[in-house]
Design a protein around this motif. Structure first.
Motif, short mmCIF file in Angstrom:
data_model
loop_
_atom_site.label_atom_id
_atom_site.label_comp_id
_atom_site.label_asym_id
_atom_site.label_seq_id
_atom_site.Cartn_x
_atom_site.Cartn_y
_atom_site.Cartn_z
N LYS A 186 0.83 -1.20 0.00
CA LYS A 186 0.00 0.00 0.00
C LYS A 186 0.87 1.26 0.00
CE LYS A 186 -4.02 -2.05 2.29
NZ LYS A 186 -4.89 -2.05 3.50
N PHE A 187 1.93 1.22 0.78
CA PHE A 187 2.86 2.35 0.86
C PHE A 187 3.48 2.63 -0.51
CE2 PHE A 187 6.92 4.41 1.75
CZ PHE A 187 6.59 5.32 2.75
N GLU A 188 3.94 1.56 -1.18
CA GLU A 188 4.57 1.73 -2.48
C GLU A 188 3.56 2.17 -3.54
OE1 GLU A 188 6.56 -1.89 -3.41
OE2 GLU A 188 8.22 -1.54 -1.98
N CYS A 189 2.34 1.70 -3.42
CA CYS A 189 1.29 2.07 -4.37
C CYS A 189 0.97 3.57 -4.25
CB CYS A 189 0.05 1.23 -4.12
SG CYS A 189 -1.19 1.36 -5.42
N ILE A 190 0.92 4.05 -3.01
CA ILE A 190 0.67 5.49 -2.79
C ILE A 190 1.84 6.31 -3.31
CG2 ILE A 190 0.42 7.26 -0.99
CD1 ILE A 190 -1.11 5.10 0.65
N ASP A 191 3.05 5.85 -3.06
CA ASP A 191 4.24 6.54 -3.53
C ASP A 191 4.24 6.65 -5.06
OD1 ASP A 191 6.71 7.83 -3.13
OD2 ASP A 191 7.79 5.98 -3.60
N LYS A 192 3.83 5.58 -5.73
CA LYS A 192 3.77 5.56 -7.19
C LYS A 192 2.70 6.55 -7.69
CE LYS A 192 3.00 2.37 -11.09
NZ LYS A 192 1.75 2.98 -11.61
N ALA A 193 1.54 6.55 -7.02
CA ALA A 193 0.45 7.44 -7.42
C ALA A 193 0.83 8.91 -7.26
CB ALA A 193 -0.81 7.14 -6.62
N ILE A 194 1.59 9.22 -6.19
CA ILE A 194 2.07 10.59 -5.98
C ILE A 194 3.02 11.00 -7.11
CG2 ILE A 194 3.48 12.05 -4.49
CD1 ILE A 194 2.33 10.46 -2.11
N GLY A 195 3.85 10.05 -7.52
CA GLY A 195 4.76 10.31 -8.63
C GLY A 195 4.03 10.60 -9.93
N GLU A 196 2.83 10.04 -10.08
CA GLU A 196 2.01 10.28 -11.27
C GLU A 196 1.17 11.54 -11.14
OE1 GLU A 196 1.42 5.49 -12.23
OE2 GLU A 196 -0.12 6.63 -11.15
N PHE A 197 0.86 11.91 -9.91
CA PHE A 197 -0.02 13.05 -9.65
C PHE A 197 0.59 14.37 -10.10
CE2 PHE A 197 -0.99 16.56 -6.72
CZ PHE A 197 -2.36 16.66 -6.87
N PHE A 198 1.83 14.63 -9.73
CA PHE A 198 2.42 15.94 -9.99
C PHE A 198 2.64 16.23 -11.48
CE2 PHE A 198 3.52 15.83 -5.41
CZ PHE A 198 2.92 17.02 -5.06
N PRO A 199 3.08 15.25 -12.30
CA PRO A 199 3.17 15.54 -13.74
C PRO A 199 1.81 15.87 -14.36
CG PRO A 199 4.51 13.64 -13.21
CD PRO A 199 3.72 13.96 -11.98
N LEU A 200 0.74 15.23 -13.88
CA LEU A 200 -0.60 15.53 -14.39
C LEU A 200 -1.03 16.94 -13.97
CD1 LEU A 200 -2.35 12.10 -13.72
CD2 LEU A 200 -1.61 13.03 -15.93
N GLN A 201 -0.67 17.32 -12.75
CA GLN A 201 -0.97 18.68 -12.30
C GLN A 201 -0.19 19.70 -13.15
OE1 GLN A 201 -1.52 20.05 -8.03
NE2 GLN A 201 0.56 20.78 -8.38
N THR A 202 1.05 19.39 -13.44
CA THR A 202 1.87 20.28 -14.28
C THR A 202 1.28 20.40 -15.67
OG1 THR A 202 3.88 19.74 -13.03
CG2 THR A 202 4.17 20.65 -15.25
#
Length: 238
Positions: free
Chosen positions: A195-211
């Motif tokens: 779960k921790f790694e899955c959240i970390d991966k999703a955060i890594g995907e979140f910021f490029p989409l925000q950009t």
């Protein structure tokens, strides 16, 4: 909500979605409850549900300034010229500005600065504020590229919120922060680690989409000032 959902089950033909509008003030707890029900119903191929509070209704009804002036002339100067929203671009700008009143884009890096271990609660509270806006029946974006970049970003935000809710976070009220349960800085089980790694991966995907969204706004909608909208949202969430 439960009673209205049961009543709606009897509709023929079956509903695709159920929206319940109310003059009540926004209620974060009720929003979270409704969203949980809706997600469960979606997984079971049943119609989704949502609640639309008075603030969202007012935002939608006040889009047309001329219509507002007709019913509330005392809010406008005598002879004031009102510019109607006539083009699809005008409507998109109005819709995005209304939505961004609830999203402090500038603060997202602070919310997730120490994630996945620590996550500011305001990151989760944002979801409860912007979800009713984008799910409201009257919310519409005409520019397909703008719509794609916007929903790619916000859907990832919602997805990340679901992952966080299903992870072993403890709430720390003294700094309004969620803390991942990691005694000794280690996950207690493989399930927690996944779960921790899955959240970390999703955060890594979140910021490029925000950009992507911010860049599209800056390049194509100079009328929208993301710094100003973030300041308005910051006051709203204060």
């Amino acid at each position: 909500m439960d009673a209205e959902i049961l009543n709606a089950e009897e509709f023929n033909p079956p509903l695709a979605s159920l929206y319940i509008a109310t003059t009540a003030d926004s209620d974060v707890t009720l929003q979270a409850y409704v969203r949980s029900i809706s997600e469960d119903r979606h997984r079971n191929n049943k119609f989704t549900v949502d609640i639309v509070f008075w603030s969202a209704i007012v935002h939608d009804l006040s889009i047309d300034q001329k219509e507002v002036a007709k019913h509330y002339p005392h809010f406008f100067s005598l002879g004031e010229s009102l510019k109607p929203i006539t083009t699809q671009r005008d409507r998109d700008i109005e819709a995005i500005n209304r939505l961004l009143r609830f999203i402090d884009i500038d603060a997202t890096h602070d919310f997730l600065g120490y994630a996945p271990k620590y996550i500011k609660m305001k990151f989760m509270e944002h979801i409860d504020c912007f979800t009713p806006v984008i799910q409201a029946p009257l919310f519409h974006i005409y520019d397909n590229n703008l719509k794609a970049t916007l929903f790619n970003w916000l859907n990832k935000w919602i997805e990340l919120g679901c992952l966080i809710r299903n992870a072993p976070y403890n709430y720390m009220p003294h700094n309004d922060t969620l803390s991942f349960n990691m005694p000794g800085d280690f996950c207690q089980s493989k399930e927690d680690n996944d779960k921790f790694e899955c959240i970390d991966k999703a955060i890594g995907e979140f910021f490029p989409l925000q950009t992507d969204f911010c860049d599209y706004i800056k390049q194509n909608y100079f009328e929208i000032n993301l710094v100003s909208t973030s300041l308005v949202a910051r006051k709203f969430h204060a």
